[in-house]
Design an enzyme around this catalytic site. Structure first.
Site, short mmCIF file in Angstrom:
data_model
loop_
_atom_site.label_atom_id
_atom_site.label_comp_id
_atom_site.label_asym_id
_atom_site.label_seq_id
_atom_site.Cartn_x
_atom_site.Cartn_y
_atom_site.Cartn_z
CB CYS A 203 -0.96 0.00 1.19
SG CYS A 203 -2.39 -1.09 0.96
CB THR B 50 7.39 -12.32 3.01
OG1 THR B 50 7.52 -11.82 1.68
CG2 THR B 50 8.09 -13.66 3.13
CG HIS C 3 2.34 -10.29 -3.74
ND1 HIS C 3 1.98 -10.29 -2.42
CD2 HIS C 3 3.41 -11.12 -3.82
CE1 HIS C 3 2.79 -11.07 -1.73
NE2 HIS C 3 3.66 -11.60 -2.56
#
Ligand code: AMP
Ligand code: ZN
Length: 113
Positions: free
Chosen positions: A7, A94, A99
């Site tokens: 973000c 992680t 994604h």
């Protein structure tokens, strides 16, 4: 979302090497590439991971795959590529912002785990 690395990248608070951007999707080079081409493609709207996808938020995933295909053509990954998403601690995630890794530019190892 506060304290989310990706973000912060979307907000421009942390630099990244962007390769594609539109209203919903951002793609940028992975800082620690595991293949000659290693790009991360993410939704701009925070979603923790693939475990948090449902009918209400999956449209962006189709868009991400269209972006991956477009980038693969632009980057001449004509012999193929791999798209991977890790989920949760067992899956090796992680960064807890959905994604997709776009990997290519070499013959990739076939072991998945
Ligand atoms: P995962 O392990 O599937 O959660 O993938 C997270 C990925 O984010 C790893 O491949 C990291 O190398 C990558 N990464 C971490 N920090 C950055 C950053 N600041 N810019 C680009 N990629 C990053
Ligand atoms: Zn986030």
């Amino acid at each position: 979302m506060e304290n989310c690395l990706f973000c912060k990248i979307i907000a421009g608070e942390i630099p990244s090497e962007k390769v594609y951007e539109d209203d919903e999707v951002l793609a940028f080079k992975d800082i620690n590439p595991m293949a000659p081409i290693h790009i991360l493609i993410i939704p701009k709207k925070h979603i923790d991971g693939a475990d948090k996808l449902d009918e209400s938020n999956t449209a962006v995933v189709a868009k991400i795959f269209a972006v991956a295909s477009r980038l693969a053509k632009e980057l001449k990954l004509d012999n193929g590529f791999r798209i991977v998403t890790n989920v949760g601690s067992d899956g090796g995630q992680t960064v807890r912002h959905l994604h997709f890794h776009l990997l290519g530019g070499a013959k990739l190892k076939t072991e998945l785990c």
